[in-house]
Design an enzyme around this catalytic site. Sequence first.
Site, PDB file in Angstrom:
ATOM      1  N   GLU A  32       0.816  -1.220   0.000  1.00 20.44           N
ATOM      2  CA  GLU A  32       0.000   0.000   0.000  1.00 20.44           C
ATOM      3  C   GLU A  32       0.850   1.271   0.000  1.00 20.44           C
ATOM      4  O   GLU A  32       0.548   2.232  -0.710  1.00 20.44           O
ATOM      5  CB  GLU A  32      -0.955   0.017   1.196  1.00 20.44           C
ATOM      6  CG  GLU A  32      -2.147  -0.926   1.060  1.00 20.44           C
ATOM      7  CD  GLU A  32      -1.844  -2.347   1.503  1.00 20.44           C
ATOM      8  OE1 GLU A  32      -0.698  -2.613   1.921  1.00 20.44           O
ATOM      9  OE2 GLU A  32      -2.756  -3.200   1.429  1.00 20.44           O
ATOM     10  N   HIS A  54     -10.805  -4.994  10.501  1.00 22.48           N
ATOM     11  CA  HIS A  54     -11.364  -4.824   9.154  1.00 22.48           C
ATOM     12  C   HIS A  54     -12.706  -4.097   9.154  1.00 22.48           C
ATOM     13  O   HIS A  54     -13.466  -4.207   8.209  1.00 22.48           O
ATOM     14  CB  HIS A  54     -11.534  -6.194   8.481  1.00 22.48           C
ATOM     15  CG  HIS A  54     -10.267  -6.776   7.963  1.00 22.48           C
ATOM     16  ND1 HIS A  54      -9.187  -7.031   8.771  1.00 22.48           N
ATOM     17  CD2 HIS A  54      -9.888  -7.151   6.716  1.00 22.48           C
ATOM     18  CE1 HIS A  54      -8.205  -7.541   8.042  1.00 22.48           C
ATOM     19  NE2 HIS A  54      -8.609  -7.616   6.790  1.00 22.48           N
TER      20      HIS A  54
END
Lengths: 353, 326
Positions: free
Chosen positions: B60, B129
Site C-alpha cells: 500500500e 477490518h
Amino acid sequence: MTDPAGTDMTREDPAILREYYRQMALIRAFELRAAEMYSRARIGGYCHLNLGEEATVTGLTAALKPEDYLFATYREHGYALARGADPGRVMAELFGRTDGLSGGRGGSMHLFDRENRLLGGYGIVGGQIPLATGAAFALAYKGERGPDAPAVMCLLGDGTTNIGAFHESLNLAALWHLPVVYVIVNNQLGMGTPVEAASAEPDLWKRGCAYRIPGQRVDGNDVLAVRDAARAALDRARTQRRPALLETVSYRLRGHSVVDPARYRTAEDTERVRREDPLPAFRGHLIAAGVLDDEAAARIGAEADKAVAAAVDFADASPAPGVSALFDCVYASPPPGMYRGLPGDPVTGGGQA
Amino acid sequence: MTVLSYRQALHDTLRAELQRDENVFLIGEEIGVFEGSYKITAGLLAEFGPHRVWDAPIAEEGFTGVAIGAAMMGLRPVVEIMTINFSLLAIDQIVNNAAKLRSVSGGQVSVPLVIRTPGGGGQQLSATHSQNLEAWYAHVPGLKVLAPATCADAKGLLTAAIRDDDPVLMLENLALYNTKGEVPDGEHVAEIGRAAVLKPGRDITIIGYSRAAIVALDVARKLEGDGISAEVVDLRSLRPLDRDTICASVRKTSRAVIVEDDWLSYGTGAELAATIQEGAFDYLDAPVRRVAAAEVPLPYAKPLEIAALPDAGAVTRVVRETLRGH
C-alpha cells in the site's frame, strides 16, 4: 564494483573538469555560509549540509540530462545548485523569504525547482522513494523510451535502505520496468549510527538483488567515477527501462545537521574527514594533471565566495511572506467554504440570535 | 434518471472517466484480473487493458506513493485501497506527501489524485477490518475527504474528485454498495464542499454522512408518522466541511442529533457539535447529541457487533430524547 582509482584525467575535456571544480567549490562555499547563517539565526529549523559530499553531488548531477527528473533527500542544497537553481533563490528559501524556490514555505528540507526538474527535497526519511518510482511510472505510461528519453534519479541515504518504502519501491520498479536509478548516498552515518550497526547487509549496493536490480558501489569522492556510473545506469533506464541501484560512498565533514557536534566521532574519524575531503583532493588531481593551477583555483574559490555573498544579499533583500498569503498553496482548487481562520478566530458567523 | 446500485454508479463513473481522459488510470490490489474485492472495477481491465488498470502487489505504501508521484507528473491516478483499514500502511505517503507537496513546493507541484476506499463495520469482519478512520484524514489540511451516501452522489462526487486538481480521499462504505437509487444520466459533476438537505423538516436536525446519512433519512421518514418533522443533512464532504448548511439547519430547528459510524471521542461528531455550539448557540433548545460507535475494537460475535454500531433504533431513541429536552 568499480575501482575509481586512477581515472584518466587526460581523456576529459579540461573545461568540463574545471566546471566540476567550480560547482564543488560553489557548494562548499554555499554550505559553509549556510552554517554561518544558521548560527546567526538567519536560518531556522533543521539544516543538513552537503559538506563532504560535493564530489557525489557534482558527479550525479553531471550524469543527468536537463530533461531528467531528480528526487532528493533533505540534504539537498547542493543538488538544487548543481541542477541550476539560482543560489540567491536557494538561500532565500533557507531564510524563509518570498523569493525562495518555494516562496519560503518549504525551507531547507523541501527545495523544489520544477523548471530544472528537481521534484523536491523530502523531510521524512525515504518518503521520496515511492514518488520517484511514480514519476518513472508516469514516464513509462507516456511511452517515452530510447537514448533521449527522460529518466528519474532518486537519492536516498544509507539508513534509508532499512525502511519498507525502499523495498516496496524497488520491487515495483523492477516488476513494472520503470526508468529510475536509485542512488544510495552513503555518508557512512545515519544521524550517529554507522551503517554496520543498522544494516544486516552493509554492502548496500547488494540490497537490490532480491528484486534482480543490478547494484554498483563507487567512490563518492571521485566525481568522474560517480558521473560515469550514474550515466551508465541512467542510460540503461532510458533505453531498457531497467531500474538500477548505485551506492556512492563518501564521508560527512560535519554532523548530521548544523546543530550536531558529532561527538560520536573518534579522533581517528576526524583525521579521516580531513584526509578524505573531496574538494582539496580534486583540486590536487586537477593541478597534477595540468588542468588547473593555484591561481585559477584561488580565482574559482573567490568567485564562489562572491556568488554566495550575492546570494545572501539577495535573500536578505527579499521580503518575508505576508500573513495574507498564509492559505495560498494549500489547494490547487480551493474549495468553497474552506475555513481560513487564524488561531482564535471564530469558526462560524452568527452564533448569537 | 436511472435507478442504479451505489456499486454500479461507481463502476460506471470510473468507466466514463477512463474513456474521457487518457491520463486517468486505476491502480490497486486485485482490481484487474480479480475485478476488485467489491467488484467496483469489474470488466474494466478487459475493456481498457493493463496500461489503464494496474494490479498492484500488496504494497500500500509503495503503490499509493507511486500514484502520488505519477500525479505530480500530470497523470490522474485513481487508487483503490481495499478497505480504509489498509490505508494505515500508506498513511505517511497520504499525509506527508499528497497533502503537503503543493504547499512545500510553493505551488509548483499539484497532486490530482483520488484514493477510493470503503470503511464500515457490520459485516462480522472483526476489529481490524471494520474501522471508520475518515476523521484521521479529514483532520489534515491539503486533503479533501468526500463521503457519498446516495447513488447519485457516488457518481457526482467521484466524477468531481477525479477532475479535481487536489488529492481526494473518497470514502465509500461496505454497507452501501448494494443500495439502489436514482442516478442522473449523462454528465453529472457534484460540487465539492457542499452538504445536502436530504429531507427538510422543522423540529430537529439529524446530521450524518455515508451510511449514517441513510440511517438518519430512514429514521426521519418513520418519525413523520408520529408527527415529528426531522430535517436530514448529509455532509457529503468532511473536508471541506459545509458549516453554513449545518448551522442554518440547526438555527431553524433548534435541535441537533449527529449520527456517525466512527468512534465517539475525537470523532467527526465532535467537530460538528463544536461547530453547532458556536454557529447556533442562542438557537439551541437542547444539548447536541451524538450517536456514534461504541468505543471498542469491533468484536466478531454478531450480538456484540450489533450492540456496538449505531442503528436506527439508537438514532430514534436519541431524537425522541432530544425533542423532550428543553
